[in-house]
Design a protein around this motif. Structure first.
Motif, short mmCIF file in Angstrom:
data_model
loop_
_atom_site.label_atom_id
_atom_site.label_comp_id
_atom_site.label_asym_id
_atom_site.label_seq_id
_atom_site.Cartn_x
_atom_site.Cartn_y
_atom_site.Cartn_z
N ASP A 127 -5.68 -1.72 -5.06
CA ASP A 127 -5.13 -2.24 -3.81
C ASP A 127 -6.10 -3.24 -3.20
O ASP A 127 -7.16 -2.87 -2.70
CB ASP A 127 -4.86 -1.09 -2.84
CG ASP A 127 -3.90 -1.50 -1.73
OD1 ASP A 127 -3.67 -2.71 -1.57
OD2 ASP A 127 -3.38 -0.60 -1.04
N GLU A 128 -5.74 -4.50 -3.26
CA GLU A 128 -6.53 -5.60 -2.71
C GLU A 128 -8.01 -5.52 -3.05
O GLU A 128 -8.86 -5.42 -2.18
CB GLU A 128 -6.35 -5.66 -1.19
CG GLU A 128 -4.89 -5.81 -0.84
CD GLU A 128 -4.68 -6.35 0.57
OE1 GLU A 128 -5.58 -7.05 1.06
OE2 GLU A 128 -3.61 -6.09 1.13
N GLU A 175 -7.22 0.66 -0.96
CA GLU A 175 -7.56 -0.44 -0.06
C GLU A 175 -8.81 -0.04 0.71
O GLU A 175 -8.91 1.05 1.24
CB GLU A 175 -6.38 -0.60 0.91
CG GLU A 175 -6.30 -1.89 1.65
CD GLU A 175 -4.99 -1.97 2.44
OE1 GLU A 175 -4.27 -0.97 2.54
OE2 GLU A 175 -4.71 -3.05 2.97
N THR A 179 0.84 -1.20 0.00
CA THR A 179 0.00 0.00 0.00
C THR A 179 0.87 1.25 0.00
O THR A 179 0.58 2.22 -0.71
CB THR A 179 -0.93 -0.01 1.23
OG1 THR A 179 -1.73 -1.18 1.19
CG2 THR A 179 -1.82 1.21 1.26
MG LIG Z 1 -2.08 -2.70 2.16
#
Ligand SMILES: [Mg+2]
Ligand SMILES: Nc1ncnc2c1ncn2[C@@H]1O[C@H](COP(=O)(O)OP(=O)(O)OP(=O)(O)O)[C@@H](O)[C@H]1O
Lengths: 290, 256
Positions: free
Chosen positions: B162-163, B86, B41
């Motif tokens: 992000d994810e 995220e 991140t």
């Molecule tokens: Mg992260």
């Protein structure tokens, strides 16, 4: 009598509401109650006074000039006091706005002195207009109702439909995500303070026209408007105006019955709200979390 | 297309990235993998310039031949990088439609925006159904779709996610990956941070492995899939057990 008390209460309440909206707009964006709000309005009113008395220019020039001054003043205070604060705490921000308040009050006292002045305003409390036969209101009251309505409608349209308005709401809700969208959040803060100062100056001029002009004249209206904003939930703009109207009516009736207790009504209301329903009467956020 | 050289990022006195370098080729799906706290991140935030103004402390980032490591986030978005953070980060009290409109904040072409909104609503039918609902009331999966749709509205050349599969069911995860693949086939380069290593290796053209703020592997997914460390620690396929039956401590990693 009842009617008169009601209308007068509504009018002064609308004025509290309007000033409360100025407080709420900053609160929503900067997460702080701007204690300098009253003095920002005071300063702008003095500028209008100065343009009219010292330069002898008519109201229709002084008025727009003052509004422009108010916008610049709001932006300047945000830029000089709040922006330099890095990762501030709420308490830190509060102190900063108190500092700005002291500074403005000192400036006004130094420039214009502490004695009370009459503020020459376009609309008078003493001249009445018959709206329809048998029903007359004073100019000031009509002005407040018209102004509040216009400001509310414009704010609604702005925040609902304009790209900048939506971006301002987006920034209030999630500053980081707003940055990712390419929104210049610093500019949003600047505009927010300018807008709030503008609305505050409008309300302050109405307050001055009703009472007198001196460096302290906005202290009490600010506290009342703050009470109105807390009553309405601080985050919902219509809620704040309704809070103002309610407060205005309560205060006017209460003040009629027990004049010597009138000044404390606002504080009683704040205390009641904080104990009974801290998020205010009209806050949506609260409902969602239940 | 994106070239990161020797980036060092600090959080106050903690160094989170210890000089990482990597390149992303136009048209690829690139996966950035690593365990919790590896600095994935932080890497994306550094590229977007969302951290402190003086970060990255060292190193350069180039996008399409331009240095972007000292630009404002807003300029970077204009250049064509879009970021799905995220945890989605939708605007909870804006409607779905307003969220999507905010994605096009940097654009001025009214007609183009209109067409793109149509396109997004077609691509994500669920958003079309919920268009006037507050985004905060959407489910996690719907919010993820919204975050991706919103990020596409700026017509990015590089999309960083992000994810995106965080907290989604296996079925929805698959759908998200299919969407990412489709976006890529329409010409958008993709940088994907993932915990779901299996899926990420399946869909990516190239992958980096991060550990403790460093990139420790960089290779094609086919190769990484066969790597013993990756097998053992990321894909959960045990290759050896020690005499006592404990899991062996992580083998030492090569630093690039
Ligand atoms: Mg992260
Ligand atoms: N705001 C912060 N302040 C201080 N340290 C931070 C901050 N954000 C992250 N870190 C530290 O930097 C390191 C990298 O964090 P980062 O969020 O980039 O990890 P990640 O790879 O994204 O992990 P995850 O898979 O859990 O999301 C961690 O050790 C973390 O503790």
């Amino acid at each position: 009598m009842f009617e008169m008390l009601l209308i007068e209460g509504l009018a002064i309440g609308a004025c509290y509401g309007l000033f409360g909206v100025a407080v709420a707009i900053i609160y929503k964006t900067s997460d702080v109650v701007n204690f300098a709000q009253g003095e920002m309005g005071m300063m702008s009113t003095f500028v209008a006074y100065h343009i009219m008395t010292a330069y002898g220019w008519p109201f229709y020039i002084a008025f727009p000039a003052t509004l422009i001054f108010a916008i610049l003043l709001g932006m300047a205070i945000e830029f000089c006091f709040l922006r330099p604060a890095k990762e501030p705490t709420v308490l830190g921000l509060l102190i900063l706005t108190l500092g700005a308040e002291m500074l403005l009050m000192g400036l006004a006292g130094w420039k214009w002195g502490a004695e009370q002045k009459d503020f020459p305003f376009l609309l008078s409390v003493h001249k009445t207009v018959e709206i329809f036969p048998g029903f007359a209101l004073n100019e000031w009251t009509i002005g407040v109702f018209v102004l509040t309505t216009v400001v509310m409608v414009l704010l609604f349209l702005f925040f609902r439909y304009s790209k900048l308005g939506i971006a301002m709401r987006a920034t209030q809700q999630n500053e980081n995500a707003a940055k990712i969208m390419g929104i210049k959040v610093e500019r949003v803060f600047s505009i927010t303070w300018g807008m709030s100062s503008l609305i505050g100056a409008l309300a302050a001029m109405f307050f001055a026209a009703r009472s007198v002009l001196d460096p302290n004249f906005m202290m009490e209206p600010f506290m009342r408007a703050f009470a109105a904003a807390v009553l309405g939930g601080l985050t919902s703009i219509p809620g704040v105006v309704i809070g103002g109207l309610i407060l205005g009516i309560i205060e006017n009736f209460f003040g009629y019955a027990w004049p010597e207790w009138k000044p404390i009504v606002a504080f009683v209301v704040i205390i009641l709200i904080i104990t009974v329903r801290p998020s205010g009467l009209f806050s949506k956020h609260y409902v969602k979390k239940v | 297309m994106l070239s990161v050289k020797n980036i060092e990022t600090w959080y106050d006195l903690i160094r989170a990235l210890h000089g990482i370098s990597f390149e992303i080729k136009q048209g690829d799906i690139v996966a950035l993998l690593g365990s919790n706290g590896a600095g994935k991140t932080t890497t994306l935030k550094t590229i977007m310039r969302l951290l402190e103004d003086d970060q990255p402390e060292k190193g350069t980032i180039e996008f399409m031949g331009k240095r972007i490591d000292r630009m404002d986030t807003e300029e970077i978005v204009r250049l064509g990088i879009s970021y799905v953070p995220e945890g989605r980060e939708v605007f909870p009290e804006l409607t779905v439609m307003e969220n999507i409109q905010m994605g096009a904040y940097t654009r001025k072409d009214r007609q183009g925006i209109k067409d793109d909104i149509e396109g997004i609503l077609k691509q994500f039918p669920i958003l079309s159904e919920r268009r006037n609902q507050q985004a905060g009331h959407l489910s996690g999966g719907e919010q993820q779709m919204l975050a991706i749709g919103r990020a596409l509205m700026s017509r990015p050349k590089l999309l960083m996610l992000d994810e995106p599969s965080l907290g989604l069911s296996p079925l929805l995860t698959k759908e998200i990956f299919a969407i990412i693949q489709r976006i890529n086939q329409e010409g958008v380069t993709i940088l994907l941070v993932e915990q779901n290593v299996n899926m990420a290796l399946k869909y990516s053209h190239y992958a980096f492995l991060m550990e403790n703020g460093r990139i420790v592997r960089a290779d094609k997914p086919e190769v990484l899939r066969e790597d013993d460390d990756v097998k053992e620690f990321y894909l959960g396929i045990a290759t050896e057990t020690s005499a006592k039956g404990y899991k062996r401590y992580r083998r030492k990693v090569r630093f690039r």
